[in-house]
Design an enzyme around this catalytic site. Structure first.
Site, PDB file in Angstrom:
ATOM      1  N   HIS A   1      -8.245   6.899  10.891  1.00  0.00           N
ATOM      2  CA  HIS A   1      -7.777   5.539  11.043  1.00  0.00           C
ATOM      3  C   HIS A   1      -6.203   5.296  10.759  1.00  0.00           C
ATOM      4  O   HIS A   1      -5.801   4.217  10.396  1.00  0.00           O
ATOM      5  CB  HIS A   1      -8.595   4.777   9.539  1.00  0.00           C
ATOM      6  CG  HIS A   1     -10.022   4.560  10.102  1.00  0.00           C
ATOM      7  ND1 HIS A   1     -10.820   4.222   9.203  1.00  0.00           N
ATOM      8  CD2 HIS A   1     -10.689   4.508  11.271  1.00  0.00           C
ATOM      9  CE1 HIS A   1     -12.229   4.049   9.679  1.00  0.00           C
ATOM     10  NE2 HIS A   1     -12.018   4.490  10.977  1.00  0.00           N
TER      11      HIS A   1
ATOM     12  N   ARG B   1       0.901  -1.318   0.038  1.00  0.00           N
ATOM     13  CA  ARG B   1       0.039  -0.085  -0.045  1.00  0.00           C
ATOM     14  C   ARG B   1       0.933   1.354  -0.031  1.00  0.00           C
ATOM     15  O   ARG B   1       0.561   2.101  -0.657  1.00  0.00           O
ATOM     16  CB  ARG B   1      -0.929   0.007   1.218  1.00  0.00           C
ATOM     17  CG  ARG B   1      -1.694  -1.215   1.573  1.00  0.00           C
ATOM     18  CD  ARG B   1      -3.056  -0.934   0.983  1.00  0.00           C
ATOM     19  NE  ARG B   1      -3.035  -1.734  -0.416  1.00  0.00           N
ATOM     20  CZ  ARG B   1      -2.957  -3.017  -0.682  1.00  0.00           C
ATOM     21  NH1 ARG B   1      -2.851  -3.899   0.388  1.00  0.00           N
ATOM     22  NH2 ARG B   1      -2.875  -3.359  -1.967  1.00  0.00           N
TER      23      ARG B   1
ATOM     24  N   GLY C   1     -17.476   9.898  -0.799  1.00  0.00           N
ATOM     25  CA  GLY C   1     -16.905   8.282  -1.130  1.00  0.00           C
ATOM     26  C   GLY C   1     -16.694   7.487  -0.055  1.00  0.00           C
ATOM     27  O   GLY C   1     -15.590   7.017   0.162  1.00  0.00           O
TER      28      GLY C   1
HETATM   29  P1  OAD Z   1     -15.552   1.533   1.396  1.00  0.00           P
HETATM   30  O1  OAD Z   1     -14.791   0.716   0.173  1.00  0.00           O
HETATM   31  O2  OAD Z   1     -16.421   0.923   2.324  1.00  0.00           O
HETATM   32  O3  OAD Z   1     -16.585   2.356   0.281  1.00  0.00           O
HETATM   33  C1  OAD Z   1     -15.962   3.286  -0.650  1.00  0.00           C
HETATM   34  C2  OAD Z   1     -17.291   4.153  -1.243  1.00  0.00           C
HETATM   35  O4  OAD Z   1     -16.466   4.912  -2.040  1.00  0.00           O
HETATM   36  C3  OAD Z   1     -18.234   3.454  -1.579  1.00  0.00           C
HETATM   37  O5  OAD Z   1     -19.691   3.934  -1.127  1.00  0.00           O
HETATM   38  C4  OAD Z   1     -18.238   3.665  -3.280  1.00  0.00           C
HETATM   39  O6  OAD Z   1     -19.696   3.888  -3.809  1.00  0.00           O
HETATM   40  C5  OAD Z   1     -17.590   4.992  -3.377  1.00  0.00           C
HETATM   41  N1  OAD Z   1     -16.900   5.325  -4.346  1.00  0.00           N
HETATM   42  C6  OAD Z   1     -16.240   4.561  -5.295  1.00  0.00           C
HETATM   43  N2  OAD Z   1     -15.829   5.060  -6.332  1.00  0.00           N
HETATM   44  C7  OAD Z   1     -15.910   6.707  -6.060  1.00  0.00           C
HETATM   45  C8  OAD Z   1     -15.448   7.731  -6.515  1.00  0.00           C
HETATM   46  N3  OAD Z   1     -15.036   7.942  -7.728  1.00  0.00           N
HETATM   47  N4  OAD Z   1     -15.846   8.802  -6.216  1.00  0.00           N
HETATM   48  C9  OAD Z   1     -16.530   8.962  -5.045  1.00  0.00           C
HETATM   49  N5  OAD Z   1     -16.862   7.819  -4.277  1.00  0.00           N
HETATM   50  C10 OAD Z   1     -16.641   6.823  -5.021  1.00  0.00           C
HETATM   51  O7  OAD Z   1     -14.477   2.631   1.906  1.00  0.00           O
HETATM   52  P2  OAD Z   1     -14.671   3.417   3.374  1.00  0.00           P
HETATM   53  O8  OAD Z   1     -16.102   3.949   3.624  1.00  0.00           O
HETATM   54  O9  OAD Z   1     -13.562   4.575   3.116  1.00  0.00           O
HETATM   55  O10 OAD Z   1     -10.831   1.311   7.605  1.00  0.00           O
HETATM   56  O11 OAD Z   1     -14.243   2.480   4.313  1.00  0.00           O
HETATM   57  C11 OAD Z   1     -14.231   2.758   5.667  1.00  0.00           C
HETATM   58  C12 OAD Z   1     -13.057   2.055   6.426  1.00  0.00           C
HETATM   59  O12 OAD Z   1     -13.247   0.600   6.129  1.00  0.00           O
HETATM   60  C13 OAD Z   1     -11.929   2.355   5.771  1.00  0.00           C
HETATM   61  O13 OAD Z   1     -11.344   3.552   6.619  1.00  0.00           O
HETATM   62  C14 OAD Z   1     -10.906   1.034   6.198  1.00  0.00           C
HETATM   63  C15 OAD Z   1     -11.928  -0.067   5.712  1.00  0.00           C
HETATM   64  O14 OAD Z   1     -11.752  -1.124   6.533  1.00  0.00           O
HETATM   65  C16 OAD Z   1      -9.705   0.609   8.310  1.00  0.00           C
HETATM   66  O15 OAD Z   1      -8.852  -0.349   7.482  1.00  0.00           O
HETATM   67  C17 OAD Z   1      -9.690   0.761   9.744  1.00  0.00           C
END
Ligand code: OAD
Length: 228
Positions: free
Chosen positions: A104, A56, A169
């Site tokens: 995080h 990463r 996002g």
């Molecule tokens: P997710 O992978 O759960 O969600 C990503 C979001 O980004 C989804 O709702 C997609 O629809 C959206 N998305 C995709 N492409 C996009 C774009 N071009 N523009 C805008 N949005 C887009 O990621 P997070 O919600 O960030 O934690 O996940 C939360 C946490 O879960 C992370 O910080 C990580 C993970 O496990 C840890 O590792 C502690």
């Protein structure tokens, strides 16, 4: 000056070339979360965890902030902007945002397994045998599943004072980050930019079903025009 708080997730960095977690072909599809992002995984197989974050980190050093990160910086000309990010990348900082809280952790930092306040910058691979000054193994400065989120109280303080909230996002599936919405004052406008937005239970939410680069550019234009 009005306070804008922006809660960002992996989606804002997707157009920079960093994988999200839960989209199809996302990071968690190819990995067992508990193996690479939990204290148990670290106890069982330190090398595997270190490899995961080394890959990463290398990727992060090859990508750049995108138009969405950059547009948020523009808002600072007229608003007091605080970014609360779930992302461990440094793309908000590299774009130029001045106030970024990492819920995080941060991929370009490591910390001692002896003293969690002993944190240092780290841009190369982190290997077994890389020790702190007390001769304890260094680990990624990342919040793993099952661990406390030390920046949460600060994030609550910030979002409680928000006049406008932007969410960008994020699947809003991970707590306590998702619970931050409970601390937003009643009737404060919440703009949620995500091409596949999760349902939010707030009446004052404006959902913008677009990718971050387009959605944020339009919203920033609107907010800048509306502000006196
Ligand atoms: P997710 O992978 O759960 O969600 C990503 C979001 O980004 C989804 O709702 C997609 O629809 C959206 N998305 C995709 N492409 C996009 C774009 N071009 N523009 C805008 N949005 C887009 O990621 P997070 O919600 O960030 O934690 O996940 C939360 C946490 O879960 C992370 O910080 C990580 C993970 O496990 C840890 O590792 C502690």
């Amino acid at each position: 000056m009005q306070n804008i708080v922006v809660l960002t997730g992996a989606g804002i960095s997707a157009e920079s070339g960093i994988k999200t977690f839960r989209d199809s072909d996302g990071l968690w599809e190819g990995h067992d979360i508990m193996e690479v992002a939990s204290p148990i995984g670290w106890e069982r197989n330190q090398e595997k965890v270190l490899d995961f974050y080394n890959i990463r980190r290398k990727q992060l050093l090859q990508v750049h902030p995108n138009a969405a990160h950059i547009a948020l910086v523009e808002l600072e000309k007229k608003f007091n902007v605080n970014i609360i990010t779930q992302n461990i990348d440094d793309l908000h900082e590299r774009a130029g945002s001045s106030k970024v809280t990492h819920l995080h952790g941060e991929l370009l930092k490591v910390r001692s397994t002896f003293d969690e306040d002993l944190i240092m910058d780290w841009r190369k691979d982190l290997n077994s045998g890389d020790f702190c000054e007390h001769h304890y193994q260094l680990r990624p400065h990342v919040v793993w599943f099952g661990e406390a989120v030390p920046m949460f109280p600060k994030a609550v303080d910030l979002i409680e004072k928000a006049d406008i909230v932007l969410i960008v996002g994020t699947s809003m599936q991970v707590y306590p980050a998702a619970a931050l919405l409970d601390y937003v004052e009643f009737n404060i406008p919440i703009y949620f930019i995500d091409p596949n937005p999760a349902p939010l239970s707030r009446s004052s939410t404006y959902v913008i079903s677009q990718k971050a680069t387009k959605g944020i550019a339009d919203l920033v234009n609107k907010l800048m025009k509306e502000s006196v």
